[in-house]
Design a protein around this motif. Structure first.
Motif, PDB file in Angstrom:
ATOM      1  N   ASP A 121      17.335 -37.461 -13.816  1.00  0.00           N
ATOM      2  CA  ASP A 121      17.455 -38.873 -13.435  1.00  0.00           C
ATOM      3  C   ASP A 121      17.562 -39.728 -14.702  1.00  0.00           C
ATOM      4  O   ASP A 121      16.581 -39.959 -15.398  1.00  0.00           O
ATOM      5  CB  ASP A 121      16.238 -39.285 -12.600  1.00  0.00           C
ATOM      6  CG  ASP A 121      16.333 -40.699 -12.072  1.00  0.00           C
ATOM      7  OD1 ASP A 121      17.121 -41.503 -12.614  1.00  0.00           O
ATOM      8  OD2 ASP A 121      15.601 -41.013 -11.106  1.00  0.00           O
ATOM      9  N   GLN A 122      18.776 -40.205 -14.989  1.00  0.00           N
ATOM     10  CA  GLN A 122      19.036 -40.966 -16.213  1.00  0.00           C
ATOM     11  C   GLN A 122      18.292 -42.294 -16.227  1.00  0.00           C
ATOM     12  O   GLN A 122      17.793 -42.719 -17.264  1.00  0.00           O
ATOM     13  CB  GLN A 122      20.548 -41.201 -16.371  1.00  0.00           C
ATOM     14  CG  GLN A 122      20.938 -41.743 -17.728  1.00  0.00           C
ATOM     15  CD  GLN A 122      20.550 -40.820 -18.881  1.00  0.00           C
ATOM     16  OE1 GLN A 122      20.673 -39.606 -18.795  1.00  0.00           O
ATOM     17  NE2 GLN A 122      20.058 -41.385 -19.957  1.00  0.00           N
ATOM     18  N   ARG A 123      18.207 -42.967 -15.077  1.00  0.00           N
ATOM     19  CA  ARG A 123      17.465 -44.236 -15.012  1.00  0.00           C
ATOM     20  C   ARG A 123      15.997 -44.029 -15.331  1.00  0.00           C
ATOM     21  O   ARG A 123      15.385 -44.809 -16.058  1.00  0.00           O
ATOM     22  CB  ARG A 123      17.591 -44.864 -13.632  1.00  0.00           C
ATOM     23  CG  ARG A 123      18.829 -45.654 -13.447  1.00  0.00           C
ATOM     24  CD  ARG A 123      18.710 -46.484 -12.191  1.00  0.00           C
ATOM     25  NE  ARG A 123      19.980 -47.073 -11.894  1.00  0.00           N
ATOM     26  CZ  ARG A 123      20.438 -47.275 -10.696  1.00  0.00           C
ATOM     27  NH1 ARG A 123      19.718 -46.938  -9.642  1.00  0.00           N
ATOM     28  NH2 ARG A 123      21.611 -47.831 -10.514  1.00  0.00           N
ATOM     29  N   ALA A 124      15.433 -42.978 -14.777  1.00  0.00           N
ATOM     30  CA  ALA A 124      14.019 -42.676 -15.037  1.00  0.00           C
ATOM     31  C   ALA A 124      13.813 -42.375 -16.516  1.00  0.00           C
ATOM     32  O   ALA A 124      12.809 -42.795 -17.109  1.00  0.00           O
ATOM     33  CB  ALA A 124      13.559 -41.500 -14.183  1.00  0.00           C
ATOM     34  N   TYR A 125      14.761 -41.674 -17.120  1.00  0.00           N
ATOM     35  CA  TYR A 125      14.661 -41.329 -18.537  1.00  0.00           C
ATOM     36  C   TYR A 125      14.699 -42.594 -19.402  1.00  0.00           C
ATOM     37  O   TYR A 125      13.877 -42.763 -20.310  1.00  0.00           O
ATOM     38  CB  TYR A 125      15.782 -40.360 -18.916  1.00  0.00           C
ATOM     39  CG  TYR A 125      15.654 -39.811 -20.317  1.00  0.00           C
ATOM     40  CD1 TYR A 125      14.487 -39.175 -20.736  1.00  0.00           C
ATOM     41  CD2 TYR A 125      16.693 -39.909 -21.221  1.00  0.00           C
ATOM     42  CE1 TYR A 125      14.364 -38.662 -22.019  1.00  0.00           C
ATOM     43  CE2 TYR A 125      16.587 -39.398 -22.505  1.00  0.00           C
ATOM     44  CZ  TYR A 125      15.419 -38.776 -22.893  1.00  0.00           C
ATOM     45  OH  TYR A 125      15.302 -38.274 -24.158  1.00  0.00           O
ATOM     46  N   THR A 126      15.620 -43.480 -19.107  1.00  0.00           N
ATOM     47  CA  THR A 126      15.713 -44.746 -19.843  1.00  0.00           C
ATOM     48  C   THR A 126      14.425 -45.548 -19.673  1.00  0.00           C
ATOM     49  O   THR A 126      13.890 -46.095 -20.641  1.00  0.00           O
ATOM     50  CB  THR A 126      16.923 -45.563 -19.341  1.00  0.00           C
ATOM     51  OG1 THR A 126      18.102 -44.789 -19.538  1.00  0.00           O
ATOM     52  CG2 THR A 126      17.039 -46.881 -20.084  1.00  0.00           C
ATOM     53  N   ARG A 127      13.922 -45.607 -18.448  1.00  0.00           N
ATOM     54  CA  ARG A 127      12.694 -46.367 -18.177  1.00  0.00           C
ATOM     55  C   ARG A 127      11.489 -45.766 -18.899  1.00  0.00           C
ATOM     56  O   ARG A 127      10.689 -46.478 -19.506  1.00  0.00           O
ATOM     57  CB  ARG A 127      12.429 -46.457 -16.676  1.00  0.00           C
ATOM     58  CG  ARG A 127      11.415 -47.541 -16.337  1.00  0.00           C
ATOM     59  CD  ARG A 127      11.247 -47.757 -14.857  1.00  0.00           C
ATOM     60  NE  ARG A 127      10.309 -46.766 -14.347  1.00  0.00           N
ATOM     61  CZ  ARG A 127      10.600 -45.871 -13.402  1.00  0.00           C
ATOM     62  NH1 ARG A 127      11.784 -45.841 -12.835  1.00  0.00           N
ATOM     63  NH2 ARG A 127       9.696 -45.002 -13.011  1.00  0.00           N
TER      64      ARG A 127
END
Length: 174
Positions: free
Chosen positions: A8-14
Motif C-alpha cells: 500500500d503506497q499511501r500507507a507507506y507515504t503516511r
C-alpha cells in the motif's frame, strides 16, 4: 507499516511522514544539534526504506524505528565529531597565527613525523595496514574491512597491537 509492507503506497507515504517527529525526538535525546536533525531524519528514512522488510508487524513500530533512528543519530554525531576535530572554527585563527613559525619547532615536528613514518613502515603487514586504513586514512572499520579483505575483529586487534608497538618504540627512543 504492515500495510506498507503489503504494497500500500499511501500507507507507506503516511508512515514515513508520521515517523519524522519520532526520529527527531530520538535524535535530540541522543544529543544531535538542531542543525543536524535533518541529516538524521534523512539517513533514518533511507535506512527504513532499505530494511522495511525486517519490520515484524507483531512488534512495536515505534520501538523498531527508534532503534534505527538512534543508530543513525550516533553515526551523524561521529561523522560531525571527526569533521569538527579537523576543522578550524575560529575566524581569527589565521589572523593571529604568526607567519614566522619558530624554525626549531617546525624542524622538531618534521623529525617526529619522519620517525613515526619509519616506525610504521617496520610494523608487520597486518598491523601496518590497520594503521594506514583506520588511523591515517580515517576509514571506518567497515570500509577498511572491505578494502583489505580482513574482518573487523582482526583490524581492531592489529590496530591495538600496532599502537602499542609504536608507543613502546617511540617512547623508548626518547
Amino acid at each position: 507499516m504492515a500495510a506498507a509492507q503489503a504494497g500500500d503506497q499511501r500507507a507507506y507515504t503516511r508512515v514515513l511522514n508520521d515517523s519524522v517527529a519520532l526520529i527527531r525526538a530520538v535524535a535530540r535525546r541522543q544529543g544531535v544539534a538542531v542543525d543536524a536533525l535533518d541529516d538524521v531524519v534523512q539517513e533514518t528514512l533511507l535506512t527504513v526504506h532499505r530494511v522495511r522488510h525486517t519490520y515484524d508487524p507483531l512488534r512495536s513500530y515505534d520501538a523498531w524505528l527508534s532503534a534505527i533512528a538512534a543508530r543513525r543519530a550516533i553515526d551523524v554525531l561521529r561523522s560531525r565529531g571527526r569533521r569538527e576535530h579537523r576543522e578550524v572554527h575560529d575566524e581569527f585563527a589565521f589572523d593571529t597565527h604568526s607567519d614566522r613559525e619558530d624554525a626549531s619547532a617546525g624542524t622538531e615536528r618534521a623529525q617526529e613525523a619522519l620517525r613515526l613514518r619509519k616506525a610504521i613502515e617496520t610494523l608487520p603487514p597486518g598491523q601496518r595496514e590497520a594503521v594506514e586504513q583506520l588511523g591515517l586514512k580515517e576509514r571506518s572499520l567497515a570500509e577498511a574491512a572491505q578494502r583489505t579483505g580482513r574482518n573487523t575483529g582482526a583490524l581492531k586487534v592489529n590496530l591495538h597491537r600496532a599502537l602499542k608497538t609504536l608507543r613502546d618504540r617511540l617512547h623508548g627512543e626518547s
